[in-house]
Enzyme design. Structure first.
Site, PDB file in Angstrom:
ATOM      1  N   LEU A   1       0.842  -1.191   0.000  1.00 29.60           N
ATOM      2  CA  LEU A   1       0.000   0.000   0.000  1.00 29.60           C
ATOM      3  C   LEU A   1       0.883   1.249   0.000  1.00 29.60           C
ATOM      4  O   LEU A   1       1.171   1.829   1.032  1.00 29.60           O
ATOM      5  CB  LEU A   1      -0.931  -0.023   1.217  1.00 29.60           C
ATOM      6  CG  LEU A   1      -2.167   0.880   1.194  1.00 29.60           C
ATOM      7  CD1 LEU A   1      -3.227   0.322   2.131  1.00 29.60           C
ATOM      8  CD2 LEU A   1      -1.822   2.300   1.603  1.00 29.60           C
TER       9      LEU A   1
ATOM     10  N   GLU B   1       1.466   4.340  -3.041  1.00 31.00           N
ATOM     11  CA  GLU B   1       1.298   4.790  -4.425  1.00 31.00           C
ATOM     12  C   GLU B   1       2.616   5.216  -5.060  1.00 31.00           C
ATOM     13  O   GLU B   1       2.820   5.029  -6.268  1.00 31.00           O
ATOM     14  CB  GLU B   1       0.285   5.944  -4.482  1.00 31.00           C
ATOM     15  CG  GLU B   1      -1.158   5.506  -4.322  1.00 31.00           C
ATOM     16  CD  GLU B   1      -1.517   5.113  -2.895  1.00 31.00           C
ATOM     17  OE1 GLU B   1      -2.468   4.338  -2.702  1.00 31.00           O
ATOM     18  OE2 GLU B   1      -0.823   5.605  -1.960  1.00 31.00           O
TER      19      GLU B   1
ATOM     20  N   GLN C   1      -5.876   3.178  -6.652  1.00 33.86           N
ATOM     21  CA  GLN C   1      -7.187   2.740  -6.185  1.00 33.86           C
ATOM     22  C   GLN C   1      -8.225   3.859  -6.175  1.00 33.86           C
ATOM     23  O   GLN C   1      -9.396   3.634  -6.498  1.00 33.86           O
ATOM     24  CB  GLN C   1      -7.037   2.133  -4.792  1.00 33.86           C
ATOM     25  CG  GLN C   1      -8.089   1.118  -4.441  1.00 33.86           C
ATOM     26  CD  GLN C   1      -7.655   0.296  -3.238  1.00 33.86           C
ATOM     27  OE1 GLN C   1      -7.777   0.738  -2.102  1.00 33.86           O
ATOM     28  NE2 GLN C   1      -7.150  -0.900  -3.483  1.00 33.86           N
TER      29      GLN C   1
ATOM     30  N   TYR D   1      -5.844   9.284  -3.759  1.00 31.31           N
ATOM     31  CA  TYR D   1      -4.616   8.637  -3.311  1.00 31.31           C
ATOM     32  C   TYR D   1      -3.428   8.957  -4.221  1.00 31.31           C
ATOM     33  O   TYR D   1      -2.283   8.655  -3.873  1.00 31.31           O
ATOM     34  CB  TYR D   1      -4.792   7.119  -3.255  1.00 31.31           C
ATOM     35  CG  TYR D   1      -5.842   6.628  -2.290  1.00 31.31           C
ATOM     36  CD1 TYR D   1      -6.528   7.500  -1.449  1.00 31.31           C
ATOM     37  CD2 TYR D   1      -6.166   5.277  -2.219  1.00 31.31           C
ATOM     38  CE1 TYR D   1      -7.503   7.035  -0.570  1.00 31.31           C
ATOM     39  CE2 TYR D   1      -7.126   4.807  -1.336  1.00 31.31           C
ATOM     40  CZ  TYR D   1      -7.795   5.691  -0.522  1.00 31.31           C
ATOM     41  OH  TYR D   1      -8.758   5.233   0.343  1.00 31.31           O
TER      42      TYR D   1
ATOM     43  N   HIS E   1     -12.861   9.222  -1.453  1.00 30.25           N
ATOM     44  CA  HIS E   1     -13.327   8.257  -2.442  1.00 30.25           C
ATOM     45  C   HIS E   1     -14.181   8.930  -3.511  1.00 30.25           C
ATOM     46  O   HIS E   1     -14.695   8.265  -4.410  1.00 30.25           O
ATOM     47  CB  HIS E   1     -14.110   7.127  -1.764  1.00 30.25           C
ATOM     48  CG  HIS E   1     -13.298   6.407  -0.735  1.00 30.25           C
ATOM     49  ND1 HIS E   1     -13.301   6.774   0.590  1.00 30.25           N
ATOM     50  CD2 HIS E   1     -12.434   5.380  -0.830  1.00 30.25           C
ATOM     51  CE1 HIS E   1     -12.488   5.988   1.265  1.00 30.25           C
ATOM     52  NE2 HIS E   1     -11.942   5.134   0.428  1.00 30.25           N
TER      53      HIS E   1
END
Length: 721
Positions: A440, A442, A464, A468, A513
């Site tokens: 995890l 980026e 994702q 991010y 998100h």
């Protein structure tokens, strides 16, 4: 031609005339170190060349003939590290590694490192690596990709390159570098503390801990200070000596014999055991950080004098005398001969051409093309209409089968099949080596892709969520997009980055998100950004993105609207109007190619992504009111063909731009400018955008974004209804 000594050089010459040259910390013999007398002389000459280049750069800068004079003085021991490697081993170099570069050039016939580096100092258009665009250490022939000055940003891609060596062999790819190679990545002790460096160190160790091949030598050149901030004594060693998955070795970078001994051991471990080695080379920084930096402002005169007394060139001279290889007079003669040679070459170089026009500067932003490597596909297109996520899944499967050099990587894309199921079952079919579940981080994901791409593979990376990306976007801006520019197209890192993003996702995550900030991607020279609004276009854009990466060596970002991944209906539940059949393996949507629905001349709506879907819903209501309209889908959010956009709406009475991204820095700003510049009157034109706001959680998640009702209201106002 014999230049006047600079103050730094005068102090060195005075020390050279004395007999009290500093002794190395390790009293190794040549036999113990495993180095021949001729090799020690060669290393000393490389050190001298590097030092004279540093001094000459300062003379040229004072005359306005050189720029960005960050130097290698005090770090010249890295020449021994170069000798321990093969010339075919890729080296991602710290900016203080001129001696390494010179030594490697001496291992390859036909090279002229003095001229090449001086051309770079002078920003000459004949600089063989950057063409005068930047002062960089780099050479295609020497397998030294150029690095930018962004702190520690080259570590993630060095990790990716190391991973790619064994992967290329497994995939049957020849690659740019030998499969049994070792990647060298050097950096300073201050850079070690950067989050990018720590992420890369962790990713390499994380991989090696699991038994994955990672033939990599991290060379930390520790001079104890970052510009003016000291590195705590013992910090580097304490941080790395017990790190799982990494072997730690240390050496005295002032002592060529000790550095050669440790470097040879480090390279042997990395090459035979295929695991990362951290080589901690203690050295000294002379002449200050760079350019006009006056270290007297933050270092005491006692400290400066102590550092000068530890000059590695004096230590090397002492080694040559103690081992009976060169006399004091021979050492002085060598010093002055190389000093004269560098000065003479500098006067030749500053007369060479420099960049003069914008076209020259920009010529290497777009990489050169190469032959396609696509294979045949014997399947049949799925004519059953399906969602955007499903269409992407089938397209990825087809692309992976047609391009053996494609490798996918990202968080949760393998076993889980992606957060939204876009990569389902692909790992089961193509294996964990081609569909890689990453850690995890980026920065490491993007760096992994950049490194793999430099070795001839074509990565498809997944970020994702768009939010991010922002902690890692320098890997795109400062690394991926600049490599061709700073290497005159000799080095490239073609790749496709899939990013789930934009707004309208209900019931989950708020801003992190649902992120509608894409300005950070749109102003990176050479980067292409696509955004599909439906499944058929998603196939066309993805297949074109992979073609662009494979054949044109481009870096392409595909922003996939999360809210549309599983959307099936358009007008009412169950109508299936937002499901589309597979348009087939040869369907590709070229950069700038617009989509159009309808041909009404009363109103044109220009949009992309979710905006197209919302505009189609609004069109149902507007048509019921008698409005004859058309909807233009941009598809590509960079390199927009403004002539084509204008031609597509010029015969319409009114034009409404619907932009789901923030009003400031959005695509709509560019569209309005392009239309007005081409003669569209302001009274015929309006835009509807999202507010300059982050996106909240819960039922308020869409209140800052354009809605169907907003589109209808703005259209009526524009039409005067």
């Amino acid at each position: 031609m014999y230049p006047e000594p600079l103050p730094q050089e005068q102090r060195f010459l005075e020390a050279l005339d004395r007999d009290d040259w500093p002794a190395p910390g390790q009293a190794l013999t040549l036999a113990q170190a495993g180095l021949s007398p001729a090799a020690l002389v060669e290393l000393f000459e490389s050190q001298l060349m590097s030092r004279h280049l540093d001094l000459q750069a300062r003379r040229l800068q004072a005359r306005g003939e050189a720029f960005y004079t960050i130097g290698s003085a005090g770090h010249e021991g890295n020449a021994a590290v170069a000798m321990a490697l093969r010339a075919t081993d890729p080296a991602f170099l710290h900016y203080r590694d001129a001696a390494f570069f010179i030594q490697r050039a001496r291992m390859v016939p036909g090279q002229d490192p003095l001229r090449d580096l001086l051309l770079s100092f002078a920003a000459s258009a004949e600089d063989p690596i950057s063409g005068g665009r930047h002062k960089v250490l780099g050479s295609k022939t020497l397998n030294v990709p150029p690095q930018t000055s962004t702190i520690a940003s080259h570590l993630p891609k060095a990790m990716g390159a190391a991973h790619s060596l064994a992967l290329a062999r497994r995939l049957g790819s020849r690659g740019e570098w030998p499969h049994d190679g070792v990647v060298l990545c050097s950096f300073g002790d201050a850079s070690f503390n950067h989050s990018t460096a720590q992420g890369a160190l962790n990713a390499a160790a994380w991989s090696a801990y699991q038994g994955l091949p990672m033939p990599l030598v991290w060379l930390c050149e520790d001079n104890g200070i970052g510009i003016s901030t000291p590195t705590p004594e013992g910090w580097i060693a304490a941080s790395m000596t017990s790190r799982p998955g990494v072997d730690y070795l240390a050496c005295d970078g002032l002592d060529l014999l000790d550095t050669w001994r440790a470097a040879r051991q480090a390279v042997q471990v990395a090459r035979t055991r295929r695991r990362p080695v951290f080589l901690h080379m203690r050295c000294v920084r002379l002449f200050g950080h760079a350019g006009s930096d006056a270290q007297q402002a933050y270092l005491s005169s006692v400290r400066i004098q102590a550092d000068e007394a530890r000059d590695p060139l004096l230590v090397s001279a002492g080694l040559l005398r103690r081992h009976g290889i060169l006399s004091r007079d021979a050492i002085a003669e060598c010093y002055h001969e190389l000093r004269e040679r560098v000065a003479r070459r500098a006067e030749e170089v500053i007369r060479r051409p420099r960049l003069e026009h914008a076209e020259q500067v920009m010529a290497s932003i777009v990489p050169p093309p190469r032959p396609s490597r696509i294979g045949p596909w014997r399947g049949e297109a799925d004519v059953t209409p399906d969602t955007l996520a499903r269409r992407l899944n089938r397209s990825l499967e087809r692309l992976m089968s047609r391009y053996p050099q494609l490798v996918m990587a990202g968080e949760d894309i393998g076993r889980k099949g992606g957060v939204y199921g876009v990569t389902q079952k692909l790992q089961a079919r193509f294996g964990a080596h081609r569909v890689i579940d990453t850690l995890l981080d980026e920065q490491s994901i993007l760096g992994l892709g950049i490194g793999m791409a430099q070795n001839g593979l074509v990565p498809i990376l997944e970020i994702q969520f768009l939010a991010y990306l922002h902690n890692a976007e320098d890997q795109l801006r400062g690394e991926a997009a600049t490599l061709s520019f700073f290497s005159s197209g000799q080095y490239t890192n073609p790749m496709v980055v899939r990013i789930a993003g934009l707004g309208y996702q209900k019931g989950f995550g708020g801003h992190f998100h649902n992120d509608n900030a894409i300005a950070v991607l749109r102003d990176i020279p050479g980067l292409l950004v696509a955004c599909p609004s439906n499944g058929a276009d998603a196939v066309g854009l993805l297949q074109e993105a992979v073609r662009l990466a494979d054949e044109e060596q481009r870096v392409v970002v595909v922003i996939e609207p999360i809210a549309l991944y599983h959307t099936r209906d358009l007008r009412e539940e169950g109508d299936g109007a937002w499901c589309f059949p597979d348009p087939g393996p040869e369907h590709r949507l070229a950069v700038g190619e617009l989509g159009q629905w309808g041909d009404g001349r009363e109103l044109a709506i220009i949009s992309y992504g979710n905006g197209v879907y919302l505009s189609r819903q609004a069109a149902e209501r507007l048509q019921d009111e008698g409005v004859a309209l058309r909807i233009l889908d941009l598809r590509w959010l960079t390199t927009i063909d403004h002539d084509a956009v204008h031609a597509a709406v010029a015969d319409c009475a009114r034009v409404l731009i619907v932009d789901e991204c923030r009003r400031s820095g959005s695509v709509s700003e560019e569209l309005v400018t392009g239309l007005v510049e081409r003669g569209l009157e302001g009274k015929r034109l309006a835009r509807l955008t999202a507010e300059d706001s982050f996106i909240p959680l819960g039922r308020a998640a869409t209140v800052t974004l354009p809605s169907v009702e907003d589109i209808v209201v703005h259209a009526r106002e524009l039409l005067g209804r």
